[in-house]
Write an enzyme that holds these catalytic residues in place. Structure first.
Site, PDB file in Angstrom:
ATOM      1  N   LYS A 140       9.328  43.452  -5.418  1.00 18.92           N
ATOM      2  CA  LYS A 140       8.283  43.380  -6.450  1.00 18.92           C
ATOM      3  C   LYS A 140       7.817  44.795  -6.763  1.00 18.92           C
ATOM      4  O   LYS A 140       7.753  45.639  -5.852  1.00 18.92           O
ATOM      5  CB  LYS A 140       7.100  42.535  -5.968  1.00 18.92           C
ATOM      6  CG  LYS A 140       5.971  42.450  -7.008  1.00 18.92           C
ATOM      7  CD  LYS A 140       4.907  41.445  -6.640  1.00 18.92           C
ATOM      8  CE  LYS A 140       3.872  41.961  -5.675  1.00 18.92           C
ATOM      9  NZ  LYS A 140       3.110  43.150  -6.151  1.00 18.92           N
ATOM     10  N   GLU A 208      -2.193  39.105 -12.255  1.00 23.36           N
ATOM     11  CA  GLU A 208      -3.362  39.242 -11.377  1.00 23.36           C
ATOM     12  C   GLU A 208      -4.618  39.491 -12.192  1.00 23.36           C
ATOM     13  O   GLU A 208      -4.664  40.399 -13.038  1.00 23.36           O
ATOM     14  CB  GLU A 208      -3.143  40.396 -10.370  1.00 23.36           C
ATOM     15  CG  GLU A 208      -4.329  40.551  -9.425  1.00 23.36           C
ATOM     16  CD  GLU A 208      -4.050  41.351  -8.165  1.00 23.36           C
ATOM     17  OE1 GLU A 208      -2.885  41.729  -7.919  1.00 23.36           O
ATOM     18  OE2 GLU A 208      -5.022  41.589  -7.422  1.00 23.36           O
TER      19      GLU A 208
HETATM   20  O1  KIV Z   1       0.327  43.070  -2.374  1.00 22.22           O
HETATM   21  C1  KIV Z   1       0.068  41.876  -2.626  1.00 22.22           C
HETATM   22  O2  KIV Z   1      -0.259  41.077  -1.747  1.00 22.22           O
HETATM   23  C2  KIV Z   1       0.172  41.444  -4.005  1.00 22.22           C
HETATM   24  C3  KIV Z   1      -0.318  40.065  -4.330  1.00 22.22           C
HETATM   25  C4  KIV Z   1      -1.781  40.038  -4.380  1.00 22.22           C
HETATM   26  C5  KIV Z   1       0.295  39.562  -5.569  1.00 22.22           C
HETATM   27  O3  KIV Z   1       0.604  42.176  -4.832  1.00 22.22           O
END
Ligand code: KIV
EC number: 2.1.2.11
Length: 291
Positions: A140, A208
Protein backbone atom coordinates in the site's frame (compact mmCIF):
# COMPACT_ATOMS: atom_id res chain seq x y z
CA UNK A 1 -21.33 15.85 -6.79
CA UNK A 2 -24.37 13.64 -7.51
CA UNK A 3 -26.06 12.38 -4.34
CA UNK A 4 -28.41 9.40 -4.25
CA UNK A 5 -31.24 9.29 -1.73
CA UNK A 6 -31.33 6.38 0.72
CA UNK A 7 -34.03 4.75 -1.44
CA UNK A 8 -31.78 4.95 -4.53
CA UNK A 9 -28.66 3.57 -2.80
CA UNK A 10 -28.04 0.04 -4.14
CA UNK A 11 -28.75 -2.66 -1.56
CA UNK A 12 -25.76 -4.79 -0.56
CA UNK A 13 -26.01 -8.54 -0.53
CA UNK A 14 -24.57 -10.20 2.60
CA UNK A 15 -21.52 -12.35 1.93
CA UNK A 16 -22.62 -15.78 0.85
CA UNK A 17 -21.37 -18.91 -0.86
CA UNK A 18 -18.10 -20.78 -0.88
CA UNK A 19 -16.16 -17.92 -2.43
CA UNK A 20 -17.12 -15.31 0.19
CA UNK A 21 -14.01 -13.65 1.59
CA UNK A 22 -15.49 -13.74 5.11
CA UNK A 23 -17.49 -16.82 6.06
CA UNK A 24 -16.76 -18.69 2.82
CA UNK A 25 -14.73 -21.83 2.27
CA UNK A 26 -11.54 -20.44 0.73
CA UNK A 27 -8.82 -22.31 2.65
CA UNK A 28 -5.76 -21.08 0.79
CA UNK A 29 -4.08 -17.66 0.81
CA UNK A 30 -6.53 -15.02 -0.48
CA UNK A 31 -5.33 -13.16 -3.57
CA UNK A 32 -6.11 -9.85 -5.20
CA UNK A 33 -8.19 -11.79 -7.75
CA UNK A 34 -10.50 -12.87 -4.90
CA UNK A 35 -10.79 -9.21 -3.88
CA UNK A 36 -11.72 -8.17 -7.42
CA UNK A 37 -14.33 -10.93 -7.60
CA UNK A 38 -15.85 -9.78 -4.30
CA UNK A 39 -16.55 -6.32 -5.75
CA UNK A 40 -18.22 -7.94 -8.76
CA UNK A 41 -20.49 -9.91 -6.36
CA UNK A 42 -21.21 -6.80 -4.27
CA UNK A 43 -19.70 -8.48 -1.21
CA UNK A 44 -18.49 -6.32 1.69
CA UNK A 45 -15.37 -7.40 3.59
CA UNK A 46 -13.42 -6.45 6.72
CA UNK A 47 -9.73 -5.55 6.93
CA UNK A 48 -7.72 -5.10 10.15
CA UNK A 49 -4.21 -3.93 10.74
CA UNK A 50 -1.72 -6.34 12.35
CA UNK A 51 1.88 -5.81 13.41
CA UNK A 52 2.96 -9.13 14.94
CA UNK A 53 2.62 -12.86 14.30
CA UNK A 54 0.52 -13.77 17.33
CA UNK A 55 -2.17 -11.11 16.90
CA UNK A 56 -2.26 -11.82 13.17
CA UNK A 57 -2.81 -15.53 13.85
CA UNK A 58 -5.87 -14.69 16.00
CA UNK A 59 -7.37 -12.56 13.23
CA UNK A 60 -6.51 -15.20 10.62
CA UNK A 61 -8.29 -17.88 12.66
CA UNK A 62 -11.26 -15.49 12.99
CA UNK A 63 -11.55 -15.32 9.21
CA UNK A 64 -10.37 -11.75 8.59
CA UNK A 65 -9.56 -11.99 4.87
CA UNK A 66 -7.17 -9.06 4.48
CA UNK A 67 -4.61 -7.72 6.97
CA UNK A 68 -2.71 -4.51 6.56
CA UNK A 69 0.70 -4.19 8.15
CA UNK A 70 0.09 -0.47 8.35
CA UNK A 71 2.68 2.13 9.16
CA UNK A 72 0.19 2.97 11.94
CA UNK A 73 2.59 0.53 13.64
CA UNK A 74 4.56 3.74 14.24
CA UNK A 75 2.02 5.08 16.77
CA UNK A 76 0.31 1.82 17.73
CA UNK A 77 3.20 -0.59 18.14
CA UNK A 78 6.59 1.14 18.05
CA UNK A 79 5.91 4.15 20.28
CA UNK A 80 6.48 6.95 17.74
CA UNK A 81 4.18 9.98 17.76
CA UNK A 82 3.27 9.70 14.07
CA UNK A 83 3.84 7.34 11.16
CA UNK A 84 6.54 9.59 9.70
CA UNK A 85 9.63 8.07 11.42
CA UNK A 86 8.78 4.44 10.49
CA UNK A 87 11.51 2.88 8.35
CA UNK A 88 11.42 0.31 5.57
CA UNK A 89 13.55 -2.03 7.71
CA UNK A 90 10.89 -1.85 10.46
CA UNK A 91 8.04 -2.44 7.99
CA UNK A 92 9.89 -5.40 6.49
CA UNK A 93 10.42 -6.98 9.90
CA UNK A 94 6.80 -6.45 11.04
CA UNK A 95 5.36 -7.60 7.69
CA UNK A 96 7.43 -10.80 7.76
CA UNK A 97 6.11 -11.56 11.26
CA UNK A 98 2.48 -11.09 10.13
CA UNK A 99 3.04 -13.30 7.08
CA UNK A 100 4.55 -16.01 9.34
CA UNK A 101 1.53 -15.83 11.69
CA UNK A 102 -1.07 -16.33 8.95
CA UNK A 103 -1.97 -18.85 6.29
CA UNK A 104 -5.18 -17.49 4.75
CA UNK A 105 -5.33 -13.69 4.81
CA UNK A 106 -3.96 -11.54 2.04
CA UNK A 107 -1.19 -9.53 3.71
CA UNK A 108 -0.69 -5.97 2.51
CA UNK A 109 2.55 -4.25 3.56
CA UNK A 110 2.62 -0.46 3.87
CA UNK A 111 5.41 1.50 2.20
CA UNK A 112 6.59 3.98 4.84
CA UNK A 113 7.25 7.69 4.36
CA UNK A 114 10.40 8.30 2.34
CA UNK A 115 10.45 4.88 0.69
CA UNK A 116 8.58 5.80 -2.54
CA UNK A 117 8.22 9.60 -2.81
CA UNK A 118 11.44 9.97 -4.87
CA UNK A 119 9.78 8.21 -7.80
CA UNK A 120 8.75 4.93 -9.40
CA UNK A 121 12.20 3.31 -9.27
CA UNK A 122 12.60 3.94 -5.54
CA UNK A 123 9.04 2.66 -5.02
CA UNK A 124 9.85 -0.52 -6.93
CA UNK A 125 13.04 -1.09 -4.93
CA UNK A 126 11.15 -0.65 -1.63
CA UNK A 127 8.12 -2.72 -2.62
CA UNK A 128 10.39 -5.50 -3.86
CA UNK A 129 11.88 -5.77 -0.36
CA UNK A 130 8.43 -6.19 1.19
CA UNK A 131 7.50 -8.83 -1.37
CA UNK A 132 10.78 -10.78 -1.39
CA UNK A 133 11.98 -10.44 2.22
CA UNK A 134 8.64 -10.28 4.06
CA UNK A 135 6.46 -12.28 1.66
CA UNK A 136 3.53 -9.85 1.44
CA UNK A 137 0.97 -10.36 -1.33
CA UNK A 138 0.50 -6.64 -2.01
CA UNK A 139 1.77 -3.24 -0.91
CA UNK A 140 0.00 0.00 0.00
CA UNK A 141 1.15 3.55 -0.62
CA UNK A 142 -0.38 6.96 -0.02
CA UNK A 143 -1.36 9.54 -2.64
CA UNK A 144 -3.69 9.77 -5.64
CA UNK A 145 -2.59 11.68 -8.75
CA UNK A 146 0.77 12.38 -7.13
CA UNK A 147 1.56 8.65 -6.79
CA UNK A 148 0.12 7.29 -10.03
CA UNK A 149 3.50 6.75 -11.71
CA UNK A 150 4.75 4.74 -8.74
CA UNK A 151 1.58 2.61 -8.78
CA UNK A 152 1.85 2.00 -12.52
CA UNK A 153 5.46 0.73 -12.36
CA UNK A 154 4.77 -1.55 -9.38
CA UNK A 155 1.72 -3.05 -11.07
CA UNK A 156 3.59 -3.51 -14.37
CA UNK A 157 6.31 -5.25 -12.36
CA UNK A 158 3.84 -7.73 -10.89
CA UNK A 159 3.29 -6.15 -7.46
CA UNK A 160 -0.38 -5.55 -6.57
CA UNK A 161 -0.97 -2.09 -5.07
CA UNK A 162 -3.60 -0.84 -2.65
CA UNK A 163 -3.76 2.95 -2.93
CA UNK A 164 -4.67 5.33 -0.07
CA UNK A 165 -6.33 8.73 -0.58
CA UNK A 166 -8.27 11.27 1.47
CA UNK A 167 -6.42 11.81 4.74
CA UNK A 168 -2.90 10.50 4.21
CA UNK A 169 -1.20 10.40 7.64
CA UNK A 170 2.34 10.47 6.21
CA UNK A 171 1.54 14.07 5.15
CA UNK A 172 0.52 15.09 8.69
CA UNK A 173 3.10 17.89 8.71
CA UNK A 174 1.43 19.62 5.76
CA UNK A 175 -2.14 18.31 5.94
CA UNK A 176 -2.82 17.77 9.66
CA UNK A 177 -5.46 15.22 10.68
CA UNK A 178 -8.48 16.86 9.02
CA UNK A 179 -11.48 15.59 7.06
CA UNK A 180 -10.63 15.62 3.34
CA UNK A 181 -12.92 16.18 0.34
CA UNK A 182 -15.24 18.73 1.96
CA UNK A 183 -16.53 21.31 -0.54
CA UNK A 184 -16.96 20.99 -4.30
CA UNK A 185 -13.33 21.59 -5.29
CA UNK A 186 -11.93 19.14 -2.73
CA UNK A 187 -14.56 16.56 -3.67
CA UNK A 188 -13.59 16.83 -7.36
CA UNK A 189 -9.91 16.39 -6.41
CA UNK A 190 -10.75 13.26 -4.43
CA UNK A 191 -12.64 11.84 -7.42
CA UNK A 192 -9.67 12.64 -9.68
CA UNK A 193 -7.32 10.93 -7.20
CA UNK A 194 -9.58 7.86 -7.09
CA UNK A 195 -9.70 7.58 -10.87
CA UNK A 196 -5.95 8.16 -11.17
CA UNK A 197 -5.08 5.25 -8.88
CA UNK A 198 -7.61 2.98 -10.60
CA UNK A 199 -6.22 3.93 -14.05
CA UNK A 200 -2.68 3.28 -12.79
CA UNK A 201 -3.73 -0.29 -11.91
CA UNK A 202 -4.35 -0.28 -8.14
CA UNK A 203 -6.53 -3.27 -7.10
CA UNK A 204 -8.19 -1.36 -4.22
CA UNK A 205 -8.12 2.07 -2.61
CA UNK A 206 -8.34 3.15 1.02
CA UNK A 207 -10.52 6.23 1.59
CA UNK A 208 -9.58 7.80 4.93
CA UNK A 209 -11.67 10.45 6.70
CA UNK A 210 -13.86 11.66 3.86
CA UNK A 211 -17.58 12.53 3.98
CA UNK A 212 -19.79 9.43 3.73
CA UNK A 213 -21.70 10.74 0.69
CA UNK A 214 -18.49 11.38 -1.23
CA UNK A 215 -17.10 7.94 -0.32
CA UNK A 216 -20.36 6.40 -1.60
CA UNK A 217 -19.98 8.28 -4.87
CA UNK A 218 -16.36 7.16 -5.29
CA UNK A 219 -17.45 3.57 -4.56
CA UNK A 220 -20.14 3.72 -7.25
CA UNK A 221 -17.77 5.33 -9.73
CA UNK A 222 -14.84 2.91 -9.40
CA UNK A 223 -14.73 -0.72 -10.50
CA UNK A 224 -12.02 -1.46 -7.88
CA UNK A 225 -13.07 -1.86 -4.23
CA UNK A 226 -12.93 1.05 -1.81
CA UNK A 227 -11.80 0.39 1.77
CA UNK A 228 -13.20 2.97 4.17
CA UNK A 229 -11.88 4.27 7.46
CA UNK A 230 -13.95 7.20 8.67
CA UNK A 231 -15.69 7.16 5.27
CA UNK A 232 -19.20 6.00 6.19
CA UNK A 233 -21.07 2.75 5.52
CA UNK A 234 -21.14 2.61 1.72
CA UNK A 235 -17.58 1.62 0.86
CA UNK A 236 -16.93 -1.94 -0.35
CA UNK A 237 -14.75 -2.79 2.66
CA UNK A 238 -13.88 -1.31 6.05
CA UNK A 239 -10.56 -1.14 7.87
CA UNK A 240 -9.79 -0.37 11.50
CA UNK A 241 -6.50 -0.17 13.37
CA UNK A 242 -6.58 -3.28 15.58
CA UNK A 243 -5.35 -1.59 18.77
CA UNK A 244 -8.17 1.00 18.43
CA UNK A 245 -10.81 -1.62 17.63
CA UNK A 246 -9.86 -3.76 20.65
CA UNK A 247 -9.38 -0.86 23.07
CA UNK A 248 -5.62 -1.21 23.55
CA UNK A 249 -4.46 2.14 22.17
CA UNK A 250 -5.75 4.30 25.06
CA UNK A 251 -6.51 8.03 24.96
CA UNK A 252 -9.22 9.74 22.91
CA UNK A 253 -10.38 7.80 19.87
CA UNK A 254 -11.56 9.35 16.59
CA UNK A 255 -15.37 9.31 16.10
CA UNK A 256 -15.11 6.62 13.42
CA UNK A 257 -13.60 4.00 15.74
CA UNK A 258 -15.95 1.39 17.17
CA UNK A 259 -14.38 -0.33 20.18
CA UNK A 260 -15.28 -4.03 20.34
CA UNK A 261 -13.34 -4.89 23.50
CA UNK A 262 -11.38 -3.19 26.30
CA UNK A 263 -8.03 -4.97 26.12
CA UNK A 264 -6.30 -2.15 27.97
CA UNK A 265 -8.44 -2.86 31.00
CA UNK A 266 -8.23 -6.65 30.64
CA UNK A 267 -4.42 -6.53 30.41
CA UNK A 268 -4.03 -3.92 33.13
CA UNK A 269 -6.26 -5.86 35.55
CA UNK A 270 -4.36 -9.09 34.81
CA UNK A 271 -0.97 -7.40 35.33
CA UNK A 272 -2.16 -5.98 38.68
CA UNK A 273 -3.56 -9.35 39.81
CA UNK A 274 -0.23 -11.02 38.97
CA UNK A 275 1.78 -8.30 40.75
CA UNK A 276 -0.41 -8.59 43.86
CA UNK A 277 -0.02 -12.40 43.88
CA UNK A 278 3.78 -12.07 43.67
CA UNK A 279 3.99 -9.36 46.33
CA UNK A 280 1.54 -11.25 48.59
CA UNK A 281 3.33 -14.58 48.11
CA UNK A 282 0.30 -16.33 46.56
CA UNK A 283 2.03 -17.02 43.24
CA UNK A 284 3.50 -19.43 42.47
CA UNK A 285 1.51 -22.08 44.29
CA UNK A 286 2.37 -25.76 44.48
CA UNK A 287 0.55 -26.45 41.18
CA UNK A 288 2.94 -24.04 39.41
CA UNK A 289 6.05 -25.55 40.99
CA UNK A 290 8.26 -28.48 40.04
CA UNK A 291 9.57 -30.95 42.61
O1 KIV B 1 -1.28 2.54 8.48
C1 KIV B 1 -2.47 2.19 8.57
O2 KIV B 1 -2.88 1.47 9.48
C2 KIV B 1 -3.39 2.66 7.55
C3 KIV B 1 -4.85 2.40 7.76
C4 KIV B 1 -5.40 3.33 8.75
C5 KIV B 1 -5.58 2.44 6.48
O3 KIV B 1 -2.98 3.25 6.60
Amino acid sequence: MTQLSAAQTPQRKPAEGNRALYGGKINRRITVRDITAAKERGEKWPMLTAYDAMTASVFDESGIPVMLVGDSAGNCHLGYETTVPVTLDEMTMLSAAVVRGTSRALIVGDLPFGSYQEGPVQALRSATRLVKEAGVGAVKLEGGERSHEQIRLLVESGIPVMAHIGLTPQSVNSMGYRVQGRGEEAAQQLLRDAKAVQDAGAFAVVLELVPAELAAEVTRTLHIPTVGIGAGPDTDAQVLVWTDMLGLTGGRMPKFVKQYADLRKVMGDAAKAYAEDVVGGTFPEDEHSVH
